[in-house]
Write an enzyme that holds these catalytic residues in place. Structure first.
Site, mmCIF file in Angstrom:
data_model
loop_
_atom_site.group_PDB
_atom_site.id
_atom_site.type_symbol
_atom_site.label_atom_id
_atom_site.label_comp_id
_atom_site.label_asym_id
_atom_site.label_seq_id
_atom_site.Cartn_x
_atom_site.Cartn_y
_atom_site.Cartn_z
ATOM 1 N N GLU A 32 0.874 -1.178 0.000
ATOM 2 C CA GLU A 32 0.000 0.000 0.000
ATOM 3 C C GLU A 32 0.910 1.225 0.000
ATOM 4 O O GLU A 32 1.536 1.533 1.008
ATOM 5 C CB GLU A 32 -0.881 -0.003 1.254
ATOM 6 C CG GLU A 32 -1.684 1.261 1.453
ATOM 7 C CD GLU A 32 -2.319 1.330 2.838
ATOM 8 O OE1 GLU A 32 -2.454 2.471 3.339
ATOM 9 O OE2 GLU A 32 -2.663 0.293 3.426
ATOM 10 N N ARG A 36 1.075 10.279 0.738
ATOM 11 C CA ARG A 36 1.544 11.292 1.683
ATOM 12 C C ARG A 36 2.695 12.122 1.134
ATOM 13 O O ARG A 36 3.151 13.051 1.791
ATOM 14 C CB ARG A 36 2.022 10.629 2.979
ATOM 15 C CG ARG A 36 0.959 9.875 3.721
ATOM 16 C CD ARG A 36 1.524 9.256 4.975
ATOM 17 N NE ARG A 36 0.637 8.229 5.486
ATOM 18 C CZ ARG A 36 0.958 7.382 6.437
ATOM 19 N NH1 ARG A 36 2.152 7.434 6.995
ATOM 20 N NH2 ARG A 36 0.103 6.475 6.833
ATOM 21 N N THR A 60 -3.933 6.298 2.160
ATOM 22 C CA THR A 60 -4.142 7.696 2.545
ATOM 23 C C THR A 60 -4.864 8.459 1.431
ATOM 24 O O THR A 60 -4.557 9.603 1.138
ATOM 25 C CB THR A 60 -2.813 8.391 2.934
ATOM 26 O OG1 THR A 60 -1.993 7.492 3.682
ATOM 27 C CG2 THR A 60 -3.075 9.615 3.803
ATOM 28 N N LYS A 120 -10.723 -0.924 7.046
ATOM 29 C CA LYS A 120 -9.478 -0.683 7.771
ATOM 30 C C LYS A 120 -9.864 -0.250 9.187
ATOM 31 O O LYS A 120 -10.775 0.555 9.374
ATOM 32 C CB LYS A 120 -8.699 0.431 7.066
ATOM 33 C CG LYS A 120 -7.432 0.859 7.764
ATOM 34 C CD LYS A 120 -6.746 1.946 6.941
ATOM 35 C CE LYS A 120 -5.497 2.442 7.637
ATOM 36 N NZ LYS A 120 -4.721 3.338 6.778
#
Length: 181
Positions: A32, A36, A60, A120
């Site tokens: 993953e 960011r 994210t 998640k």
């Protein structure tokens, strides 16, 4: 779905091959790559091309625009720290799995309403860890969880032993893989 999902932060695009190669040599075939950093989309593109056997996703992901860019770059799954209806719609339209962050019954019910049954659980350590997952599993037996945040080599086996855990995510996988290089 692989049981271990490294959460990868790529600071420089040139680090992509080294990091993903280390993860692959460590025996993990999923990554993953978080959005960011400025080079994250390029890193996903490069990773997908250089490691076609790996399942590379984007993490994210905060909105539909980021989601579209990640999918266009080749991301095969999308992860968010929270639940975004906009991201859910983009993923659904593109037949891409979406794992939103959900830690409360209300968030889980919202995910279920959107057709999402794997979420998640982030940050797992802050929101009660395995005890919280077991408590949430009682009213939501159809939901599977990907706990992330506070998972490490000391507690991973406990999480993976729980049948409602689909996989475990964490940056510690990257550190372990690079350490074994």
């Amino acid at each position: 779905m692989e049981k271990r999902i490294p959460v990868v932060v790529i600071e420089k695009k040139d680090d992509t091959v080294k990091i993903l190669s280390s993860i692959e040599k460590y025996g993990i075939h999923t990554a993953e790559i978080t959005l960011r950093t400025e080079c994250a989309i390029e890193a996903i593109e490069l990773g997908v091309k250089a490691f076609p056997a790996m399942t590379i996703g984007a993490g994210t992901v905060l909105d539909g625009q980021q989601c579209k860019k990640a999918i266009d770059a080749g991301a095969r799954f999308i992860v968010s720290p929270g639940l975004s209806e906009e991201v859910a719609v983009v993923c659904s339209e593109n037949n891409i799995p979406y794992y939103p962050g959900c830690v409360t019954p209300t968030e889980i019910m919202h995910a279920l309403k959107l057709g999402i049954t794997t979420v998640k659980f982030f940050p797992a350590d802050i929101y009660g860890g395995l005890a919280a997952l077991k408590a949430l599993s009682a009213p939501f037996p159809m939901v599977r969880f990907i706990p992330t945040g506070g998972i490490n080599s000391d507690n991973i086996d406990e999480f993976l032993a729980f049948d409602r855990v689909a996989a475990v995510g964490g940056s510690f996988f990257v550190k372990e893989a690079l350490k074994n290089e």
